[in-house]
Enzyme design. Sequence first.
Site, PDB file in Angstrom:
ATOM      1  CE1 TYR A 100      -4.581  -0.999   0.138  1.00 54.68           C
ATOM      2  CE2 TYR A 100      -3.280  -3.436   0.609  1.00 54.68           C
ATOM      3  CZ  TYR A 100      -4.931  -2.408  -0.174  1.00 54.68           C
ATOM      4  OH  TYR A 100      -5.868  -2.943  -0.065  1.00 54.68           O
ATOM      5  CD  GLU A 142      -7.076  -6.059   0.680  1.00 53.74           C
ATOM      6  OE1 GLU A 142      -5.779  -5.818   0.663  1.00 53.74           O
ATOM      7  OE2 GLU A 142      -7.051  -5.113  -0.589  1.00 53.74           O
ATOM      8  CD  GLN A 210      -8.627 -12.394 -10.201  1.00 56.20           C
ATOM      9  OE1 GLN A 210      -9.306 -12.211 -11.401  1.00 56.20           O
ATOM     10  NE2 GLN A 210      -7.241 -13.078  -9.907  1.00 56.20           N
ATOM     11  CE1 TYR A 211      -9.661 -18.433 -16.645  1.00 52.56           C
ATOM     12  CE2 TYR A 211      -7.000 -18.700 -15.449  1.00 52.56           C
ATOM     13  CZ  TYR A 211      -8.442 -17.669 -16.403  1.00 52.56           C
ATOM     14  OH  TYR A 211      -8.166 -17.125 -17.769  1.00 52.56           O
ATOM     15  N   PRO A 280     -19.608 -19.781 -12.613  1.00 58.23           N
ATOM     16  CG  PRO A 280     -20.251 -17.903 -12.011  1.00 58.23           C
ATOM     17  CD  PRO A 280     -19.507 -18.468 -12.964  1.00 58.23           C
TER      18      PRO A 280
END
Length: 389
Positions: A100, A142, A210-211, A280
């Site tokens: 960050y 997070e 992403q998958y 999904p």
Amino acid sequence: MEMSKQLSEQQVELIKSSVPVLAEHGLTITKRFYADLFEAHPELLNLFNHANQKQDKQQQALANTLYAAAANIENLEELLPVVKQIAHKHRSLQVKPEHYPIVGEHLLEAIKKVLGSSATNELLDAWANAYDIIADVFISVEAELYKDTSESSWEGFRRFIVQRKEQETKEVVSLYLVPEDGKSLPTFEPGQYVTVKGYSQSDHYTHLRQYSLSDKPNQSYYRLSIKREETKDVQGTVSWYMHGLAEGAVVELTAPAGEFTPENGEGDLVLMSAGIGITPLTSIAKSALATQPNRAVTFVHFTANRNSYALRSEMEELASAYQSLRYEVYDRDSDSSEMTVDHLINENEQQFYICGPISFVQQMEKKLQELGVSQKQVHFEVFTPLIPV
Ligand SMILES: Cc1cc2nc3c(=O)[nH]c(=O)nc-3n(C[C@H](O)[C@H](O)[C@H](O)COP(=O)(O)OP(=O)(O)OC[C@H]3O[C@@H](n4cnc5c(N)ncnc54)[C@H](O)[C@@H]3O)c2cc1C
Ligand code: HEM
């Protein structure tokens, strides 16, 4: 919160009045920012999506989120739902607290460079504080996600073996992945995704994508169903890489993440997908029916070719096995002008889950809104960066 991170009233005013100015220079600032960031930290090219960079998608996503947060700096909790969704993605990509300040430093520099003499010290100080406050919100959301790992889960990337590879259609392949260490797999919430580490023949970076997990949880494998992407002869990096993997090959994944996940028993489920967005929702439908066989599930899929689309036989089998599943398939080209959703609405408590290209999701959301469906009932996932406006 530390004192230095408090904003004075004057700073809040300064931030708010500068948001429109920054937004106007939005893309110039963020392009400058990324160029400087990658020059100073070339290792971050292993983390960011190069295709998004080239198409300015990620630039807009980060900048717009930051401006939206700054404009709401006094009541950041209103942004928490958006922050949570981004935090899931950040966690899945292994974005860490130490990243960050690096992003903050280069962003401030970019603001300074682009605004030139109108970037006063007061303005820059105010933005430095605002960035720290916003970054702290992300870091703490997070931190919760990093902490929240079940026994069989894992940190960072874990090696998986391609146990089975099945061609679904000309463009889509399903990969059945088992952990190389032979240990058990954590369950996941249907609708979640994993991040995959891919490689390119043209550079030495890692490429993360992403998958969605396309099968139901609690099996010995994770399944991904991947469409080979191609635009104007440019082959998508990771989708082609994954298609090239042979059975027995190793691929690295981070643990499941994401919030596109219906809860058990929260009413009728209406699932709407277009194209590869079926992944999904197939997991969601299979899992919902396995755990609650009488739950009313409606699944509407829009495809370019109703005779050949990914996961077709599996969805058809599901539809014949469960009377509580209503399954409809539309040909996007010939039926799209007719895409009516009126018949899907009933008097029951319904939850809508939509996945597909942004244009499809927006179209469906608009139709549902016109039919009086409340925003709370509508959930969506898109496979490209979200660009809040
Ligand atoms: C939560 C989530 C879940 C997902 N689930 C799935 C899933 O289940 N199945 C699935 O198949 N995908 C899924 N995706 C999409 C996936 O993550 C990738 O975005 C997709 O596979 C494309 O990645 P790529 O590396 O192959 O293409 P990239 O290299 O990222 O390129 C993306 C597109 O841009 C084009 N392109 C690249 N560079 C340029 C350029 N310079 N000029 C013009 N065009 C260019 C490429 O041809 C390609 O079409 C999901 C995404 C998200 C965020
Ligand atoms: C407060 C600061 C930040 C904000 C507001 C922010 C915002 C965002 C947003 C809106 C997205 C898109 C989410 C989506 O796809 O739906 C995103 C994705 C991403 N973020 Fe952040 N982010 C911040 C900090 C960081 C940091 C510190 C890093 C790491 C150095 C980082 C790395 C990434 C990466 C790699 C992605 C994935 C998309 C891509 O690679 O193109 N972000 N972020």
